[in-house]
Enzyme design. Structure first.
Site, short mmCIF file in Angstrom:
data_model
loop_
_atom_site.label_atom_id
_atom_site.label_comp_id
_atom_site.label_asym_id
_atom_site.label_seq_id
_atom_site.Cartn_x
_atom_site.Cartn_y
_atom_site.Cartn_z
N LYS A 82 0.84 -1.21 0.00
CA LYS A 82 0.00 0.00 0.00
C LYS A 82 0.87 1.26 0.00
O LYS A 82 0.70 2.16 -0.82
CB LYS A 82 -0.92 0.01 1.23
CG LYS A 82 -1.86 -1.18 1.32
CD LYS A 82 -2.79 -1.09 2.50
CE LYS A 82 -2.12 -1.25 3.86
NZ LYS A 82 -1.51 -2.59 4.09
N ARG A 158 -10.41 -0.13 8.68
CA ARG A 158 -9.80 -1.43 8.89
C ARG A 158 -10.65 -2.30 9.80
O ARG A 158 -10.26 -3.40 10.18
CB ARG A 158 -8.44 -1.21 9.54
CG ARG A 158 -7.38 -2.13 9.01
CD ARG A 158 -6.11 -1.84 9.71
NE ARG A 158 -5.33 -0.87 8.96
CZ ARG A 158 -4.02 -0.98 8.78
NH1 ARG A 158 -3.37 -1.98 9.27
NH2 ARG A 158 -3.36 -0.07 8.13
N ARG A 193 11.55 -5.66 5.09
CA ARG A 193 11.30 -4.21 4.91
C ARG A 193 12.26 -3.37 5.76
O ARG A 193 12.53 -3.67 6.91
CB ARG A 193 9.86 -3.88 5.29
CG ARG A 193 9.62 -2.39 5.35
CD ARG A 193 8.18 -2.00 5.39
NE ARG A 193 7.37 -2.76 6.30
CZ ARG A 193 6.04 -2.80 6.27
NH1 ARG A 193 5.40 -2.11 5.36
NH2 ARG A 193 5.37 -3.51 7.14
N ARG A 222 10.79 -1.69 11.36
CA ARG A 222 9.60 -1.44 12.19
C ARG A 222 9.48 -2.53 13.24
O ARG A 222 9.71 -3.71 12.95
CB ARG A 222 8.35 -1.45 11.30
CG ARG A 222 7.92 -0.07 10.89
CD ARG A 222 6.88 -0.09 9.83
NE ARG A 222 5.67 -0.85 10.18
CZ ARG A 222 4.58 -0.84 9.42
NH1 ARG A 222 4.54 -0.14 8.31
NH2 ARG A 222 3.52 -1.54 9.77
N ARG A 233 -1.18 -9.73 12.49
CA ARG A 233 -1.79 -8.61 11.74
C ARG A 233 -2.58 -9.13 10.54
O ARG A 233 -3.67 -8.64 10.22
CB ARG A 233 -0.69 -7.65 11.25
CG ARG A 233 -0.16 -6.75 12.35
CD ARG A 233 1.24 -6.23 12.06
NE ARG A 233 1.35 -5.43 10.86
CZ ARG A 233 2.51 -5.19 10.24
NH1 ARG A 233 3.64 -5.70 10.70
NH2 ARG A 233 2.53 -4.44 9.17
P1 AP5 Z 1 4.76 -1.49 1.93
O1 AP5 Z 1 4.49 -0.63 0.76
O2 AP5 Z 1 5.45 -0.89 3.11
O3 AP5 Z 1 3.45 -2.28 2.36
P2 AP5 Z 1 2.16 -1.80 3.17
O4 AP5 Z 1 1.00 -2.49 2.57
O5 AP5 Z 1 2.13 -0.31 3.26
O6 AP5 Z 1 2.50 -2.47 4.55
P3 AP5 Z 1 2.24 -2.01 6.04
O7 AP5 Z 1 2.93 -3.04 6.89
O8 AP5 Z 1 2.63 -0.59 6.26
O9 AP5 Z 1 0.75 -2.18 6.17
P4 AP5 Z 1 -0.03 -2.39 7.47
O10 AP5 Z 1 -1.39 -2.19 6.98
O11 AP5 Z 1 0.23 -3.64 8.17
O12 AP5 Z 1 0.60 -1.29 8.44
P5 AP5 Z 1 0.20 0.21 8.80
O13 AP5 Z 1 1.44 0.98 8.81
O14 AP5 Z 1 -0.91 0.69 7.97
O15 AP5 Z 1 5.62 -2.73 1.38
C1 AP5 Z 1 6.06 -3.74 2.25
C2 AP5 Z 1 7.44 -4.26 1.79
O16 AP5 Z 1 7.29 -4.91 0.53
C3 AP5 Z 1 8.47 -3.16 1.58
O17 AP5 Z 1 9.72 -3.61 1.97
C4 AP5 Z 1 8.44 -2.89 0.08
O18 AP5 Z 1 9.67 -2.43 -0.38
C5 AP5 Z 1 8.08 -4.27 -0.47
N1 AP5 Z 1 7.25 -4.19 -1.67
C6 AP5 Z 1 6.23 -3.34 -1.92
N2 AP5 Z 1 5.70 -3.57 -3.14
C7 AP5 Z 1 6.40 -4.62 -3.66
C8 AP5 Z 1 6.31 -5.34 -4.89
N3 AP5 Z 1 5.42 -5.03 -5.82
N4 AP5 Z 1 7.17 -6.37 -5.09
C9 AP5 Z 1 8.09 -6.70 -4.15
N5 AP5 Z 1 8.23 -6.04 -2.96
C10 AP5 Z 1 7.40 -5.02 -2.72
O19 AP5 Z 1 -0.36 0.01 10.27
C11 AP5 Z 1 0.49 -0.36 11.33
C12 AP5 Z 1 -0.29 -0.56 12.61
O20 AP5 Z 1 -1.00 0.64 12.95
C13 AP5 Z 1 -1.39 -1.61 12.56
O21 AP5 Z 1 -0.89 -2.90 12.82
C14 AP5 Z 1 -2.32 -1.13 13.68
O22 AP5 Z 1 -1.85 -1.47 14.95
C15 AP5 Z 1 -2.26 0.36 13.53
N6 AP5 Z 1 -3.33 0.85 12.64
C16 AP5 Z 1 -3.16 1.38 11.40
N7 AP5 Z 1 -4.35 1.72 10.87
C17 AP5 Z 1 -5.30 1.39 11.77
C18 AP5 Z 1 -6.71 1.47 11.78
N8 AP5 Z 1 -7.40 1.96 10.74
N9 AP5 Z 1 -7.38 1.02 12.87
C19 AP5 Z 1 -6.72 0.51 13.93
N10 AP5 Z 1 -5.36 0.40 13.99
C20 AP5 Z 1 -4.66 0.83 12.90
#
Ligand code: AP5
Length: 583
Positions: A82, A158, A193, A222, A233
């Protein structure tokens, strides 16, 4: 650093995507489209549609010129990409990127009250309580920049409660994108990552290693990127996904996230461009006067397809749609093409099948190519086999004669630029530029493929277009399948590239109501649409997923139900069936 365990001691700034918000670079003003638009003047004749002077080419702006700013939600499992896609979307479309993960991490880093509350949840891989996140998101969405520039909501909603909070406030996106990636890949992506605390850029040790040693030295990990926490997750994501998706069913587009990031972005970009243009000029599903010279201003699937026989308007809509795709393919020097159009009137398995509709379609194509100065040979197979086995498919009986008598316009095209023939090498004349083969098919016990092969060999690099071919081997009258050379024949038929495909989807075993449609128009991807009835009673088609090649029934079923692609399959065939059964 609260929620982030660093691998580099120098990291003092907030990390990850925190800095990309809310400032984002403006979109570039001009970028060429992969396929230039053709300036076509469309004139409608009494019996056909002609496209004249399809020569002029041009570049188009990529910025969203919509009256209303673009609103996008992006969802997907942890590490589905994402953040990576958001970076590219923001760069091109200038939307305000609102990532709840980033917002929360910034709060944790600053040691705020919200951050203190969120920290414990985030570190254990659980969701932060709804009220904390929702308040933050709604406050951010109501700021002027989000209203002016449009927004890209990443990681929210979410939970079902979060989705409901937005629904109550009537906050809806234009599109809800789901990045679909198999579980095993997600874990590897999370564990590998790394983040640059200085630029907010996302790296991966294997997939996207840092460019320099300096960057490498300051990268951080992270704290929730351990295998164990990712699994938890992922479980939470899966538990909530179905309900959230059902809230946005009419806006969902599933994108295969297990491809290079640039390829994924290309698909998202083309989707967003279409939405921008749709917002600029919402068009009725059928309005031939507007013309349509590329996928970007395609007007969507016409409604009322279950009113059969089809109206002239519907028929002409499809003739034009096929024409656009075919012309693009021929322009791109594709030589072996096939068109498969299975609207009810062109589907021999339905009792409303009309060979006349097929002939009208062929006439539209032939006249249009003739208009461009090409010599077109329209071919219908003659009798095949010998002696008692002589015969031809029932559907084609008499069509050659009718074609001869058809109205080919007042310009004397027939006999000059358009000629009618049968299928075989001897039909290929030196002055022919293009061959259109009308519904070539095997008759029981007889195979048309050898004649077709001889003909296409003789045609060399001149385009040969098959319209609704039915070339699967059929058993002979004795029930025995002809096996000699079967593999070679199948290999040969597969060498024709699909330049247009359209079929309606029904619940397995039924022909009513229409549940959706699958469409492909060269050079674009297969698009899966779901048919919805609006509260007003009007029907509409919304895109659910796209595929680089023709999807299987299982893939269609999964996309309709919002399931991840790699999920174990249920009973064979699934619940959706294709009307024609050819798949
Ligand atoms: P990346 O682009 O970083 O992936 P992402 O989908 O953004 O992953 P996140 O881990 O950030 O998503 P998440 O939803 O778990 O965490 P968030 O920060 O939102 O890519 C990942 C890796 O893959 C990278 O190394 C990248 O280089 C590689 N990659 C990308 N594209 C690729 C491709 N095409 N091919 C190969 N490699 C690739 O949330 C974190 C925490 O916050 C949650 O666990 C929760 O506790 C809290 N939180 C967030 N939002 C809420 C909510 N709405 N409600 C309650 N709690 C929440």
């Amino acid at each position: 650093m609260a929620a982030i365990a660093t691998t580099a001691t120098s990291a003092a700034s907030p990390t990850h995507r925190s800095f990309s918000f809310p400032c984002s670079p403006p979109p570039p003003s001009l970028t060429p489209l992969p396929f230039p638009r053709r300036g076509c003047a469309v004139s409608i004749h009494s019996k056909n549609i002609r496209i004249r002077n399809p020569r002029s080419k041009g570049l188009r702006r990529v910025e969203c010129l919509a009256r209303e700013p673009l609103k996008v939600m992006i969802s997907g499992a942890p590490a589905s990409g994402k953040g990576t896609q958001c970076e590219m979307i923001v760069e091109k479309y200038g939307l305000v990127h609102i990532s709840t993960g980033d917002l929360l991490r910034a709060e944790v880093s600053s040691g705020s009250e919200v951050g203190m509350k969120a920290k414990e949840y985030m570190e254990s891989g659980r969701l932060v309580p709804d009220e904390v996140v929702t308040e933050m998101v709604i406050a951010r969405l109501s700021q002027p920049d989000a209203k002016e520039k449009g927004w890209l909501l990443d990681g929210y909603p979410r939970s079902p409660a979060q989705a409901q909070s937005l629904e109550k406030l009537k906050i809806r996106p234009d599109v809800f994108i789901i990045l679909d990636v198999p579980d095993e890949i997600l874990i590897d992506r999370c564990v590998g990552r790394r983040l640059d605390p200085l630029t907010g850029k996302i790296y991966h040790l294997k997939n996207f290693p840092p460019e320099t040693e300096d960057i490498s030295a300051r990268l951080i990990t992270r704290s929730d990127d351990t295998e164990e926490k990712v699994k938890s997750r992922l479980e939470t994501y899966k538990k909530n996904a179905e309900v959230i998706f059902s809230t946005y069913m009419d806006l969902l587009t599933k994108v295969d996230g297990n491809r290079p990031k640039e390829v994924i972005f290309e698909e998202i970009d083309s989707l967003l461009q279409r939405i921008c243009e749709g917002k600029l000029a919402p068009v009725k599903s059928i309005d031939l006067k507007l013309g349509s010279s590329s996928q970007d201003n395609w007007r969507g699937i016409p409604t009322r397809l279950n009113n059969i026989p089809h109206s002239r308007e519907i028929r002409e809509y499809f003739y034009e749609d096929v024409l656009q795709a075919t012309q693009r393919a021929v322009q791109d020097k594709r030589f072996r093409l096939k068109v498969e159009i299975n609207i009810p009137e062109l589907n021999p398995e339905m009792d409303v099948y009309r060979i006349g509709t097929l002939m009208e379609l062929v006439r539209t194509l032939a006249l249009s190519f003739a208009d461009d100065g090409k010599h077109v040979k329209v071919c219908v197979q003659g009798s095949m086999g010998e002696g008692a086995l002589a015969g031809m498919p029932l559907q084609l009986a008499g069509t050659r004669r009718i074609l001869d008598y058809m109205d080919w316009g007042d310009y004397g095209a027939k006999g000059t630029f358009i000629n009618i023939g049968s299928i075989g090498a001897k039909e290929v004349d030196e002055h022919d530029d293009i061959f259109i083969l009308m519904a070539p098919q095997n008759a029981v016990g007889n195979c048309i493929i050898d004649d077709m092969k001889a003909m296409t060999d003789a045609a060399g690099d001149r385009p040969v277009i098959l319209i609704n071919p039915r070339l699967k081997d059929l058993p002979g009258s004795s029930g025995i399948m002809q096996t000699m050379g079967r593999d070679k024949r199948l290999e040969y038929t597969a060498s024709f590239e699909s330049c247009y495909s359209f079929r309606l989807l029904y619940y397995a075993g039924t022909q009513y109501p229409i549940m959706g449609a699958l469409r492909m128009s060269y050079p674009y991807r297969y698009e899966l649409y779901k048919r919805l009835d609006e509260p007003s009673g009007k029907e509409k088609y919304v895109i659910v997923a796209t595929f680089p090649k023709q999807p299987t029934i299982d893939e269609v079923n999964d996309a309709f139900q919002g399931k991840p692609r790699n999920k174990e399959k249920t009973a064979s065939g699934g619940i959706w069936g294709f009307l024609s059964g050819i798949f």
